[in-house]
Motif scaffolding. Sequence first.
Motif, PDB file in Angstrom:
ATOM      1  N   ASP A   1       0.852  -1.140  -0.141  1.00 38.80           N
ATOM      2  CA  ASP A   1      -0.087   0.011  -0.010  1.00 38.80           C
ATOM      3  C   ASP A   1       0.729   1.152   0.056  1.00 38.80           C
ATOM      4  O   ASP A   1       0.511   2.175  -0.655  1.00 38.80           O
ATOM      5  CB  ASP A   1      -0.889  -0.108   1.323  1.00 38.80           C
TER       6      ASP A   1
ATOM      7  N   ARG B   1       2.536   2.005  -3.406  1.00 36.96           N
ATOM      8  CA  ARG B   1       1.491   2.343  -4.507  1.00 36.96           C
ATOM      9  C   ARG B   1       1.312   3.802  -4.096  1.00 36.96           C
ATOM     10  O   ARG B   1       0.792   4.468  -4.966  1.00 36.96           O
ATOM     11  CB  ARG B   1       0.005   1.588  -4.262  1.00 36.96           C
ATOM     12  N   ALA B   2       0.980   4.300  -2.850  1.00 38.96           N
ATOM     13  CA  ALA B   2       0.759   5.626  -2.306  1.00 38.96           C
ATOM     14  C   ALA B   2       1.969   6.398  -2.959  1.00 38.96           C
ATOM     15  O   ALA B   2       1.376   7.593  -3.539  1.00 38.96           O
ATOM     16  CB  ALA B   2       0.531   5.596  -0.806  1.00 38.96           C
TER      17      ALA B   2
ATOM     18  N   GLU C   1       3.696   6.123  -5.392  1.00 34.73           N
ATOM     19  CA  GLU C   1       3.564   6.026  -6.842  1.00 34.73           C
ATOM     20  C   GLU C   1       2.380   6.787  -7.255  1.00 34.73           C
ATOM     21  O   GLU C   1       2.677   7.599  -8.340  1.00 34.73           O
ATOM     22  CB  GLU C   1       3.657   4.585  -7.629  1.00 34.73           C
ATOM     23  N   ARG C   2       1.432   6.697  -6.567  1.00 37.90           N
ATOM     24  CA  ARG C   2       0.218   7.610  -6.938  1.00 37.90           C
ATOM     25  C   ARG C   2       0.657   9.244  -6.562  1.00 37.90           C
ATOM     26  O   ARG C   2       0.283   9.887  -7.334  1.00 37.90           O
ATOM     27  CB  ARG C   2      -0.755   7.124  -5.857  1.00 37.90           C
TER      28      ARG C   2
ATOM     29  N   ARG D   1       3.679  10.384  -7.074  1.00 35.54           N
ATOM     30  CA  ARG D   1       4.231  10.797  -8.210  1.00 35.54           C
ATOM     31  C   ARG D   1       3.410  11.152  -9.507  1.00 35.54           C
ATOM     32  O   ARG D   1       3.730  12.020 -10.215  1.00 35.54           O
ATOM     33  CB  ARG D   1       5.311   9.880  -8.561  1.00 35.54           C
ATOM     34  N   LEU D   2       2.560  10.311  -9.842  1.00 33.01           N
ATOM     35  CA  LEU D   2       1.614  10.487 -11.011  1.00 33.01           C
ATOM     36  C   LEU D   2       0.838  11.645 -10.914  1.00 33.01           C
ATOM     37  O   LEU D   2       0.590  12.565 -11.557  1.00 33.01           O
ATOM     38  CB  LEU D   2       0.674   9.414 -10.943  1.00 33.01           C
ATOM     39  N   LEU D   3       0.396  12.040  -9.565  1.00 31.13           N
ATOM     40  CA  LEU D   3      -0.545  13.344  -9.454  1.00 31.13           C
ATOM     41  C   LEU D   3       0.276  14.384  -9.547  1.00 31.13           C
ATOM     42  O   LEU D   3      -0.268  15.417  -9.835  1.00 31.13           O
ATOM     43  CB  LEU D   3      -0.964  12.960  -8.063  1.00 31.13           C
TER      44      LEU D   3
ATOM     45  N   GLU E   1      -5.832  15.980  -3.125  1.00 37.41           N
ATOM     46  CA  GLU E   1      -5.591  14.504  -3.176  1.00 37.41           C
ATOM     47  C   GLU E   1      -3.987  13.960  -3.005  1.00 37.41           C
ATOM     48  O   GLU E   1      -3.879  13.150  -2.276  1.00 37.41           O
ATOM     49  CB  GLU E   1      -5.843  14.078  -4.499  1.00 37.41           C
TER      50      GLU E   1
ATOM     51  N   TYR F   1      -2.477  11.633   0.265  1.00 38.64           N
ATOM     52  CA  TYR F   1      -1.645  10.705   0.297  1.00 38.64           C
ATOM     53  C   TYR F   1      -0.345  10.895   1.080  1.00 38.64           C
ATOM     54  O   TYR F   1       0.265   9.836   1.791  1.00 38.64           O
ATOM     55  CB  TYR F   1      -1.279  10.414  -1.200  1.00 38.64           C
TER      56      TYR F   1
END
Length: 66
Positions: A9, A12-13, A15-16, A18-20, A44, A48
């Motif tokens: 988790d 994934r957070a 990575e999320r 970095r994407l955001l 958002e 995170y």
Amino acid sequence: MIYLQSATDYRRAVERIRLLQRVLTTLARIKGTLDPDVLTVSQEIDEYVVSVQQYWHEHNCGEISR
């Protein structure tokens, strides 16, 4: 709030986030920094980040062994 229960988790957070961040940069460039969509993505990211920090605190990831 997003609750991270495992190292998976956590990864994934991160990575999320970095994407955001990439999405936020692009949106801000196109729409301006005060656009509601930009602010929503920023919020958002904040959620995170707080979750990642809480995970670190709960799992003592920041401790340095001596």
